[in-house]
Motif scaffolding. Structure first.
Motif, PDB file in Angstrom:
ATOM      1  N   VAL A 292      20.729  34.108  25.047  1.00 23.60           N
ATOM      2  CA  VAL A 292      21.143  35.381  25.627  1.00 23.60           C
ATOM      3  C   VAL A 292      21.992  35.070  26.849  1.00 23.60           C
ATOM      4  N   GLY A 293      23.145  35.728  26.980  1.00 26.76           N
ATOM      5  CA  GLY A 293      23.998  35.444  28.128  1.00 26.76           C
ATOM      6  C   GLY A 293      25.018  36.540  28.368  1.00 26.76           C
ATOM      7  N   PHE A 294      25.824  36.331  29.406  1.00 27.45           N
ATOM      8  CA  PHE A 294      26.880  37.257  29.792  1.00 27.45           C
ATOM      9  C   PHE A 294      28.234  36.579  29.588  1.00 27.45           C
ATOM     10  N   ILE A 295      29.314  37.327  29.765  1.00 28.80           N
ATOM     11  CA  ILE A 295      30.646  36.737  29.698  1.00 28.80           C
ATOM     12  C   ILE A 295      30.785  35.701  30.815  1.00 28.80           C
ATOM     13  N   GLU A 296      31.250  34.528  30.465  1.00 24.57           N
ATOM     14  CA  GLU A 296      31.381  33.449  31.442  1.00 24.57           C
ATOM     15  C   GLU A 296      32.481  33.775  32.458  1.00 24.57           C
ATOM     16  N   PRO A 297      32.153  33.808  33.763  1.00 22.36           N
ATOM     17  CA  PRO A 297      33.176  34.090  34.774  1.00 22.36           C
ATOM     18  C   PRO A 297      34.332  33.098  34.749  1.00 22.36           C
ATOM     19  N   ASP A 298      34.028  31.816  34.449  1.00 26.47           N
ATOM     20  CA  ASP A 298      35.085  30.808  34.411  1.00 26.47           C
ATOM     21  C   ASP A 298      36.094  31.093  33.297  1.00 26.47           C
ATOM     22  N   HIS A 299      35.592  31.543  32.147  1.00 23.17           N
ATOM     23  CA  HIS A 299      36.484  31.873  31.034  1.00 23.17           C
ATOM     24  C   HIS A 299      37.356  33.078  31.396  1.00 23.17           C
ATOM     25  N   LEU A 300      36.736  34.052  32.037  1.00 25.89           N
ATOM     26  CA  LEU A 300      37.481  35.236  32.454  1.00 25.89           C
ATOM     27  C   LEU A 300      38.542  34.886  33.493  1.00 25.89           C
ATOM     28  N   PHE A 301      38.173  34.025  34.424  1.00 23.44           N
ATOM     29  CA  PHE A 301      39.113  33.603  35.465  1.00 23.44           C
ATOM     30  C   PHE A 301      40.300  32.846  34.863  1.00 23.44           C
ATOM     31  N   TYR A 302      40.020  32.004  33.866  1.00 22.37           N
ATOM     32  CA  TYR A 302      41.085  31.228  33.218  1.00 22.37           C
ATOM     33  C   TYR A 302      42.143  32.156  32.627  1.00 22.37           C
ATOM     34  N   LEU A 303      41.686  33.202  31.910  1.00 20.72           N
ATOM     35  CA  LEU A 303      42.634  34.134  31.300  1.00 20.72           C
ATOM     36  C   LEU A 303      43.348  34.979  32.357  1.00 20.72           C
ATOM     37  N   ARG A 304      42.615  35.405  33.385  1.00 13.79           N
ATOM     38  CA  ARG A 304      43.239  36.209  34.440  1.00 13.79           C
ATOM     39  C   ARG A 304      44.312  35.421  35.184  1.00 13.79           C
ATOM     40  N   SER A 305      44.081  34.121  35.350  1.00 12.15           N
ATOM     41  CA  SER A 305      45.042  33.280  36.068  1.00 12.15           C
ATOM     42  C   SER A 305      46.345  33.109  35.311  1.00 12.15           C
ATOM     43  N   ARG A 306      46.350  33.499  34.045  1.00  9.95           N
ATOM     44  CA  ARG A 306      47.563  33.427  33.232  1.00  9.95           C
ATOM     45  C   ARG A 306      48.187  34.797  33.013  1.00  9.95           C
ATOM     46  N   GLY A 307      47.871  35.714  33.903  1.00 10.56           N
ATOM     47  CA  GLY A 307      48.527  37.013  33.915  1.00 10.56           C
ATOM     48  C   GLY A 307      47.950  38.039  32.967  1.00 10.56           C
ATOM     49  N   ILE A 308      46.783  37.777  32.396  1.00 13.53           N
ATOM     50  CA  ILE A 308      46.147  38.715  31.471  1.00 13.53           C
ATOM     51  C   ILE A 308      45.237  39.646  32.264  1.00 13.53           C
ATOM     52  N   SER A 309      45.300  40.941  31.983  1.00 10.51           N
ATOM     53  CA  SER A 309      44.487  41.908  32.713  1.00 10.51           C
ATOM     54  C   SER A 309      42.999  41.668  32.446  1.00 10.51           C
ATOM     55  N   ALA A 310      42.159  42.187  33.335  1.00 12.48           N
ATOM     56  CA  ALA A 310      40.709  41.989  33.197  1.00 12.48           C
ATOM     57  C   ALA A 310      40.195  42.586  31.890  1.00 12.48           C
ATOM     58  N   GLU A 311      40.650  43.799  31.542  1.00 12.44           N
ATOM     59  CA  GLU A 311      40.182  44.444  30.320  1.00 12.44           C
ATOM     60  C   GLU A 311      40.637  43.687  29.077  1.00 12.44           C
ATOM     61  N   GLU A 312      41.898  43.266  29.059  1.00 15.01           N
ATOM     62  CA  GLU A 312      42.408  42.529  27.907  1.00 15.01           C
ATOM     63  C   GLU A 312      41.717  41.178  27.780  1.00 15.01           C
ATOM     64  N   ALA A 313      41.430  40.533  28.903  1.00 13.96           N
ATOM     65  CA  ALA A 313      40.731  39.250  28.874  1.00 13.96           C
ATOM     66  C   ALA A 313      39.329  39.411  28.285  1.00 13.96           C
ATOM     67  N   LYS A 314      38.641  40.486  28.657  1.00 13.67           N
ATOM     68  CA  LYS A 314      37.313  40.734  28.094  1.00 13.67           C
ATOM     69  C   LYS A 314      37.396  40.968  26.595  1.00 13.67           C
ATOM     70  N   LYS A 315      38.396  41.732  26.158  1.00 14.82           N
ATOM     71  CA  LYS A 315      38.571  41.970  24.729  1.00 14.82           C
ATOM     72  C   LYS A 315      38.763  40.662  23.969  1.00 14.82           C
ATOM     73  N   MET A 316      39.575  39.786  24.519  1.00 10.79           N
ATOM     74  CA  MET A 316      39.856  38.513  23.854  1.00 10.79           C
ATOM     75  C   MET A 316      38.597  37.662  23.741  1.00 10.79           C
ATOM     76  N   LEU A 317      37.810  37.614  24.811  1.00  8.87           N
ATOM     77  CA  LEU A 317      36.597  36.798  24.807  1.00  8.87           C
ATOM     78  C   LEU A 317      35.546  37.368  23.857  1.00  8.87           C
ATOM     79  N   ILE A 318      35.393  38.690  23.856  1.00 11.64           N
ATOM     80  CA  ILE A 318      34.410  39.318  22.977  1.00 11.64           C
ATOM     81  C   ILE A 318      34.814  39.141  21.514  1.00 11.64           C
ATOM     82  N   ARG A 319      36.104  39.300  21.230  1.00  5.43           N
ATOM     83  CA  ARG A 319      36.557  39.141  19.852  1.00  5.43           C
ATOM     84  C   ARG A 319      36.365  37.714  19.361  1.00  5.43           C
ATOM     85  N   ALA A 320      36.683  36.741  20.211  1.00  2.00           N
ATOM     86  CA  ALA A 320      36.499  35.338  19.829  1.00  2.00           C
ATOM     87  C   ALA A 320      35.030  35.035  19.538  1.00  2.00           C
ATOM     88  N   TYR A 321      34.139  35.682  20.287  1.00  2.00           N
ATOM     89  CA  TYR A 321      32.705  35.513  20.081  1.00  2.00           C
ATOM     90  C   TYR A 321      32.263  36.146  18.758  1.00  2.00           C
TER      91      TYR A 321
END
Length: 360
Positions: free
Chosen positions: A302-331
């Motif tokens: 059981v876990g939450f979205i990894e902040p490091d993964h979210l930060f990686y995508l945000r650092s490449r110009g991806i919005s917070a909402e779009e980054a979450k969508k990408m991580l959830i879909r990959a999961y």
């Protein structure tokens, strides 16, 4: 059929499903429909579609379809019978589309489906539950697989926010048969699936894949019994949950290895992604092993979205909402990719994108 749940509500494997909410509702009988087949959404390309309205399996909606000669379908009231003839290979997905209308009253719908897969048959089934308003679907499905039959069954619960579903699935497997069962639940107030695999022939393979997406106060239960009755069989169970708000997901799964069932290889894994602190995932593995030469494993995370993964995508110009969508879909897409039928897999992948967008 609801009395079955009322009689067993106090038992251990029923108490974690909030059935009392369903018992307190004054359910009414559904109305019939004389209009055209109730299909109001895009379904997998090239599919054989068997429409059902408020539990009524109407032959008038099936006669005009072009059914393969090796596929026999009989519809009588609330019963749908399907038989795959010996050696049949159906390359088009068989879609059972059940829509329930509870807009004018809270209705209770009963439906039974019987599938017989004779020796050497191959087919992919998709059962879609959809509807409007407040309703309770009480469905049963019985599947019999003969020797070397290879059947895929996908159950997609796309119910309304006020719709609920209690679904029983029982399968028996002969030697060298393969059964792939995938459950996708993304909407509905209360959803429960009781799934039974009775493995009765050597060399059989059973696979269960589950993807649950829930928000608000939605509840999803999967209660599984997998009975390995003979030697030299294998099974795999994989579950992923995506939960938000106060949503709940229960996976209560029992693997029963009988005394003479040696050389069994059975795996079970549950993973839950919580989008906030209020969501709840409950996993109850049960292993009843009476043979001494087996391999049975289980695990849960059981876990939450990894902040490091979210930060990686945000650092490449991806919005917070779009980054979450990408991580959830990959999961989540790992479960969708287990579907063998390309058209069902593509259809469900589009549905997954739609449901993730709503979730966020």
């Amino acid at each position: 059929m609801l009395t079955k749940y009322q009689d067993n509500a106090h038992r251990e494997r029923f108490k974690d499903t909030p059935l009392r909410k369903l018992f307190s509702t004054a359910w009414q009988a559904p109305v019939s429909k004389e209009a055209s087949a109730p299909i109001n959404e895009t379904l997998p390309e090239g599919a054989i579609i068997l429409p059902i309205y408020n539990g009524e399996v109407a032959s008038r909606w099936i006669h005009e379809l072009s059914l393969p000669e090796t596929l026999l379908v009989r519809a009588t009231n609330n019963l749908l019978e399907i038989r795959l003839m010996n050696g049949a290979v159906v390359d088009r997905p068989i879609v059972i589309y059940h829509v329930t209308d509870g807009q004018n009253a809270a209705v209770q719908v009963d439906l039974s489906i019987v599938v017989t897969a004779e020796e050497g048959t191959q087919a992919s089934f998709l059962l879609v539950e959809a509807g409007d308003g407040e309703y309770l679907n009480l469905g049963t499905m019985s599947v019999s697989l003969a020797e070397t039959a290879n059947i895929e069954f996908v159950h997609a619960g796309l119910n309304s926010k006020a719709g609920s579903s209690l679904f029983d699935f029982v399968a028996t497997q002969a030697s060298e048969s393969q059964l792939h069962y995938m459950s996708y639940q993304s909407q509905g107030a209360i959803t429960r699936s009781d799934i039974v695999f009775e493995v009765e022939g050597e060399g059989a393979y059973s696979e269960l894949n589950v993807l649950n997406i829930a928000e608000g106060r939605e509840h999803i239960s999967h209660v599984v019994n997998l009975d390995h009755k003979v030697p030299n069989c294998s099974s795999n169970q994989q579950v992923k949950n995506i939960l938000k708000d106060r949503a709940e997901a229960l996976f209560d799964a029992q693997i029963h290895v009988f005394q003479d069932a040696q050389k069994i290889d059975a795996d079970q894994m549950t993973r839950s992604l919580l989008l906030n602190d209020g969501a709840r995932a409950l996993t109850i593995p049960r292993l009843l092993i009476y043979a001494d030469d087996v391999r049975c494993t289980h695990g849960a995370t059981v876990g939450f979205i990894e902040p490091d993964h979210l930060f990686y995508l945000r650092s490449r110009g991806i919005s917070a909402e779009e980054a979450k969508k990408m991580l959830i879909r990959a999961y989540a897409v790992e479960i969708v990719d287990t579907i063998r039928s390309e058209s069902i897999r593509d259809w469900l992948a589009h549905r997954l994108d739609h449901d993730i967008a709503i979730l966020l």
